[in-house]
Scaffold this active site. Structure first.
Site, PDB file in Angstrom:
ATOM      1  N   HIS A 259       4.897   3.168  -5.143  1.00  0.00           N
ATOM      2  CA  HIS A 259       4.980   1.769  -5.559  1.00  0.00           C
ATOM      3  C   HIS A 259       3.677   0.997  -4.932  1.00  0.00           C
ATOM      4  CE1 HIS A 259       6.331  -2.196  -6.316  1.00  0.00           C
ATOM      5  NE2 HIS A 259       7.666  -1.558  -6.813  1.00  0.00           N
ATOM      6  N   ASP A 310      13.518   2.783  -9.907  1.00  0.00           N
ATOM      7  CA  ASP A 310      13.920   3.427 -11.029  1.00  0.00           C
ATOM      8  C   ASP A 310      14.639   4.849 -10.812  1.00  0.00           C
ATOM      9  OD1 ASP A 310      12.859   1.867 -12.906  1.00  0.00           O
ATOM     10  OD2 ASP A 310      10.846   2.328 -12.255  1.00  0.00           O
TER      11      ASP A 310
HETATM   12  N1  COA Z   1       4.477  11.129  -7.462  1.00  0.00           N
HETATM   13  C1  COA Z   1       3.079  11.973  -7.129  1.00  0.00           C
HETATM   14  N2  COA Z   1       2.319  11.410  -6.385  1.00  0.00           N
HETATM   15  C2  COA Z   1       2.289  10.173  -6.448  1.00  0.00           C
HETATM   16  C3  COA Z   1       3.174   9.345  -7.025  1.00  0.00           C
HETATM   17  C4  COA Z   1       4.455   9.882  -7.632  1.00  0.00           C
HETATM   18  N3  COA Z   1       5.280   9.221  -8.231  1.00  0.00           N
HETATM   19  N4  COA Z   1       2.871   7.952  -6.879  1.00  0.00           N
HETATM   20  C5  COA Z   1       1.755   8.069  -6.111  1.00  0.00           C
HETATM   21  N5  COA Z   1       1.417   9.149  -5.830  1.00  0.00           N
HETATM   22  C6  COA Z   1       0.062   9.425  -5.230  1.00  0.00           C
HETATM   23  C7  COA Z   1      -1.141   9.792  -6.269  1.00  0.00           C
HETATM   24  O1  COA Z   1      -1.163  10.647  -6.900  1.00  0.00           O
HETATM   25  C8  COA Z   1      -2.070   9.120  -5.503  1.00  0.00           C
HETATM   26  O2  COA Z   1      -2.597  10.289  -4.707  1.00  0.00           O
HETATM   27  P1  COA Z   1      -4.113  10.530  -4.481  1.00  0.00           P
HETATM   28  O3  COA Z   1      -4.680   9.348  -3.396  1.00  0.00           O
HETATM   29  O4  COA Z   1      -4.141  11.630  -3.793  1.00  0.00           O
HETATM   30  O5  COA Z   1      -4.825  10.583  -5.736  1.00  0.00           O
HETATM   31  C9  COA Z   1      -1.483   7.917  -4.427  1.00  0.00           C
HETATM   32  O6  COA Z   1       0.040   8.474  -4.344  1.00  0.00           O
HETATM   33  C10 COA Z   1      -1.619   6.626  -4.741  1.00  0.00           C
HETATM   34  O7  COA Z   1      -0.974   6.401  -6.036  1.00  0.00           O
HETATM   35  P2  COA Z   1      -1.435   5.436  -7.399  1.00  0.00           P
HETATM   36  O8  COA Z   1      -0.989   5.837  -8.566  1.00  0.00           O
HETATM   37  O9  COA Z   1      -2.975   5.376  -7.113  1.00  0.00           O
HETATM   38  O10 COA Z   1      -0.867   4.041  -6.777  1.00  0.00           O
HETATM   39  P3  COA Z   1      -0.684   2.890  -7.553  1.00  0.00           P
HETATM   40  O11 COA Z   1      -0.239   1.609  -6.618  1.00  0.00           O
HETATM   41  O12 COA Z   1      -1.717   2.744  -8.685  1.00  0.00           O
HETATM   42  O13 COA Z   1       0.620   3.242  -8.504  1.00  0.00           O
HETATM   43  C11 COA Z   1       2.927   3.443  -9.033  1.00  0.00           C
HETATM   44  C12 COA Z   1       1.813   2.700  -8.232  1.00  0.00           C
HETATM   45  C13 COA Z   1       4.102   3.004  -9.350  1.00  0.00           C
HETATM   46  C14 COA Z   1       2.266   3.362 -10.639  1.00  0.00           C
HETATM   47  C15 COA Z   1       2.894   5.167  -8.865  1.00  0.00           C
HETATM   48  O14 COA Z   1       3.228   5.438  -7.660  1.00  0.00           O
HETATM   49  C16 COA Z   1       3.451   5.869 -10.002  1.00  0.00           C
HETATM   50  O15 COA Z   1       2.877   6.172 -10.904  1.00  0.00           O
HETATM   51  N6  COA Z   1       4.693   6.115  -9.796  1.00  0.00           N
HETATM   52  C17 COA Z   1       5.610   6.880 -10.745  1.00  0.00           C
HETATM   53  C18 COA Z   1       5.999   6.011 -11.799  1.00  0.00           C
HETATM   54  C19 COA Z   1       7.311   5.251 -11.269  1.00  0.00           C
HETATM   55  O16 COA Z   1       8.248   5.503 -10.719  1.00  0.00           O
HETATM   56  N7  COA Z   1       6.924   3.754 -11.801  1.00  0.00           N
HETATM   57  C20 COA Z   1       8.030   2.821 -11.510  1.00  0.00           C
HETATM   58  C21 COA Z   1       7.316   1.868 -10.533  1.00  0.00           C
HETATM   59  S1  COA Z   1       8.927   0.865  -9.722  1.00  0.00           S
END
Ligand code: COA
Length: 373
Positions: A259, A310
């Site tokens: 998140h 979710d």
């Molecule tokens: N699975 C695996 N790794 C994850 C992850 C996941 N669901 N969520 C975050 N990470 C990791 C990323 O790969 C990243 O690692 P790195 O620094 O080694 O590259 C790190 O954690 C930070 O993630 P990032 O995507 O840059 O954070 P963000 O704040 O931009 O994104 C989300 C937040 C929610 C978009 C992201 O956690 C995600 O894509 N989750 C899956 C989709 C989801 O469940 N969305 C619903 C949100 S309520």
């Protein structure tokens, strides 16, 4: 040049009195009330009132809102005709986006920007989104839409319109709590999109249409559906760990985890985990909860990443009999309350939302006519 904040991460862009999140301590409040307190004691209708008016309703106010919502559930027959004529969609969120946009064409107050008209439109949209999603769920199976039952509350009526059967009290209450938990989440992407549209002083339906298009994405509301598809593909508790291990090895994200704001457990996941477990036990279908639990334990152990809203909503909805492709539209059935509250707040104290970008492209190029390129 100002510092670039990619993805607006950590940027505070406005004041709001609707919803607060403490990402460090895993706390979520609507208008100052803790989400755990609301999930335990409140109803979706009460939360809608709270979000729109800033305080909990008196009994009379609550009854009036329940009546207004129930009376506004029917959509124009033309909208259902549009629904029947649409080609098979790639995604039900396309249908929802199209139908909500079309609702404005049948709303006599669509262009009335007075606060009273906007509140009435918020009421109609909140009442009707559930009708659209349930009708879609039936029409795509060749079934006729079920007319809303004004005697049922919002949650029970939605399940009734979807399945054609009045849910038992436990199912209705579980869905009611799920609606409460999804109602608002501060300046999340779809709410922000709604506020950006509203900030141009465009109308409420346009703002909500923007929000629906934004909710559709897999990094936002689209994650719940993908969680369930993953659980179905995993299929058994034993396969959970190798499956997720493989996903991570391929640098894939595991849907339902992580998140932007929470650095600890998402408080909504805490409630939904318990709901998923209880529903699984009561219906004799504990498998989806058990697979989810194994995936979650693995993610925490290996990646230290927590489940978000979710993750457990997926297995809970599955046991409630909600078709998987409707999970994201169902998110909208609840979040419409938060979106409309935010749009009303935006209109009440509007400032055009228009950030800047640091330009990194070419400069000072000379135009070359097309036949000389
Ligand atoms: N699975 C695996 N790794 C994850 C992850 C996941 N669901 N969520 C975050 N990470 C990791 C990323 O790969 C990243 O690692 P790195 O620094 O080694 O590259 C790190 O954690 C930070 O993630 P990032 O995507 O840059 O954070 P963000 O704040 O931009 O994104 C989300 C937040 C929610 C978009 C992201 O956690 C995600 O894509 N989750 C899956 C989709 C989801 O469940 N969305 C619903 C949100 S309520």
């Amino acid at each position: 040049m100002a510092e670039v904040k990619v993805g607006l991460q950590g940027v505070v862009i406005a004041q709001s009195s609707i919803c607060s999140i403490d990402g460090e301590r895993g706390k979520l409040m609507y208008r100052g009330y803790d989400i755990h307190d609301l999930a335990a004691h409140s109803t979706f209708e009460e939360v809608v009132y709270l979000l729109w008016h800033g305080r909990l309703p008196t009994r009379g106010e609550l009854e009036e809102l329940q009546k207004d919502l129930a009376e506004n559930r029917l959509v124009a027959p033309e909208i259902l005709e549009i629904l029947k004529k649409l080609p098979p969609p790639q995604h039900p969120m396309e249908t929802l986006r199209t139908l909500v946009s079309a609702l404005s064409l049948y709303d006599p107050e669509a262009e009335d920007m007075s606060e009273e008209a906007n509140r009435r439109k918020a009421m109609r949209l909140t009442a009707q989104i559930g009708t659209l999603v349930a009708a879609f769920g039936r029409v795509r199976n060749g079934q006729a839409p079920v007319a809303p039952d004004p005697q049922l509350n919002h949650a029970a009526n939605f399940l009734y319109m979807l399945k054609g059967q009045v849910p038992n009290a436990e199912e209705a209450r579980c869905f009611d709590v799920a609606l409460i938990l999804h109602a608002d989440h501060s300046f999340n992407a779809s709410t922000f999109a709604a506020r950006v549209t509203a900030s141009t002083l465009s109308d409420l339906h346009s703002a909500i249409t923007s929000a629906i298009g934004t909710l559709k994405g897999p990094l936002h509301g689209g994650a719940n559906e993908r969680v369930m598809r993953m659980l179905l593909e995993i299929g058994s508790v034993e396969r959970a760990e190798p499956y997720v291990h493989d996903l991570l090895a391929r640098k894939q994200k595991v849907m339902g985890f992580g998140h932007r704001v929470y650095h600890t457990e998402d408080p909504r996941a805490t409630v939904l985990r318990k709901m998923s477990e209880e529903l699984g036990r009561r219906t004799g279908e504990p498998k989806w909860f058990e697979i989810s639990r194994r995936v979650e334990e693995f993610m925490i152990r290996e990646k230290k990443i927590n489940a978000n809203v979710d993750f457990y909503s997926a297995s809970a909805y599955y046991v409630l009999g909600i078709p998987v492709e409707l999970y994201t539209p169902v998110f909208a059935v609840s979040r419409i309350s938060g979106w409309t509250a935010h749009v009303l707040e935006q209109y009440a104290n509007n400032k055009l939302i228009r950030p800047l970008a640091e330009y990194t492209g070419a400069a000072n190029l000379k135009y070359v006519s097309v036949d000389q390129r």
